[in-house]
Design a protein around this motif. Structure first.
Motif, PDB file in Angstrom:
ATOM      1  N   ASP A   1      -0.328   1.758  39.040  1.00 40.90           N
ATOM      2  CA  ASP A   1      -0.455   2.862  38.097  1.00 40.90           C
ATOM      3  C   ASP A   1      -1.029   2.371  36.768  1.00 40.90           C
ATOM      4  OD1 ASP A   1      -0.156   5.000  36.377  1.00 40.90           O
ATOM      5  OD2 ASP A   1       1.936   5.390  36.917  1.00 40.90           O
TER       6      ASP A   1
ATOM      7  N   GLU B   1      -0.706  -1.273  34.539  1.00 35.92           N
ATOM      8  CA  GLU B   1      -1.107  -1.974  35.758  1.00 35.92           C
ATOM      9  C   GLU B   1      -2.583  -1.698  36.031  1.00 35.92           C
ATOM     10  OE1 GLU B   1       3.159  -1.517  38.069  1.00 35.92           O
ATOM     11  OE2 GLU B   1       1.662   0.058  38.302  1.00 35.92           O
TER      12      GLU B   1
ATOM     13  N   LYS C   1       0.837   2.679  33.462  1.00 36.46           N
ATOM     14  CA  LYS C   1       1.980   1.791  33.230  1.00 36.46           C
ATOM     15  C   LYS C   1       1.499   0.384  32.872  1.00 36.46           C
ATOM     16  CE  LYS C   1       5.174   4.178  36.302  1.00 36.46           C
ATOM     17  NZ  LYS C   1       5.949   4.083  37.546  1.00 36.46           N
TER      18      LYS C   1
END
Length: 188
Positions: A121, A126, A124
């Protein structure tokens, strides 16, 4: 000998059609993944990474591309060689699985609650990663979103060349080029 013909009901015909479509999709996905065959192998080389300010950093590079049960994987390492001789190594490995679109592959970077491979994601922190196979070039893209909403996108083009791969790398932050690299990686 008399053979009675029994008409197939709609549900049986629907099931048969569904099986044929599923089998066709599986065969198409397998053919797409088999397109990775020429890339499979280990490669290495050296290059100078060019930074936004024009300075360079020496890098030793290696990549391994392998077929997996569900798709393929790309593992790469970068060793940064500092002017004082110290080194710093970073290694990554990403699994890719076919998507619904020909030539596009989703990164399978973690398992969800049900054990399915899923992407990370970017909201987030990432990386969101995907791959594209187009002719003689395998491209891996990664996009990162920072806490302020800015972004960085990295692109790795690995093109088949006699005896190895031609690597072209670029990184852009909020539209401005940050780093680039061009190198021939010899097949090991």
């Amino acid at each position: 000998m008399i053979v009675n013909s029994i008409p197939l009901g709609r549900s049986v015909r629907g099931l048969a059609a569904g099986l044929v479509l599923s089998l066709s999709a599986a065969v198409a996905a397998l053919a797409e993944v088999r397109g990775i065959d020429p890339f499979v192998g280990s490669y290495s080389g050296s290059a100078e990474l060019v930074l936004a300010d024009g300075t360079t950093q020496k890098r030793d590079l290696s990549v391994e591309i392998a077929q997996t049960y569900a798709g393929f994987s790309v593992a790469w390492s970068t060793i940064t060689i500092r002017p004082d001789g110290r080194t710093k190594e970073r290694s990554y490995k990403i699994m890719f699985v076919p998507s619904r679109e020909d030539g596009l592959f989703a990164a399978a970077m973690r398992k969800d609650l049900f054990g399915h491979d899923v992407q990370l994601d970017p909201m987030k922190g990432e990386p969101f990663v995907w791959g594209q196979l187009s002719g003689d070039t395998l491209t891996v893209y990664a996009i990162f979103v920072d806490l302020t909403g800015g972004y960085e996108i990295q692109q790795y083009d690995r093109t088949l060349a006699e005896g190895g791969l031609q690597l072209e790398f670029s990184s852009f932050r909020n539209g401005a080029e940050q780093r680039s690299l061009s190198s021939f990686l010899k097949r090991q």
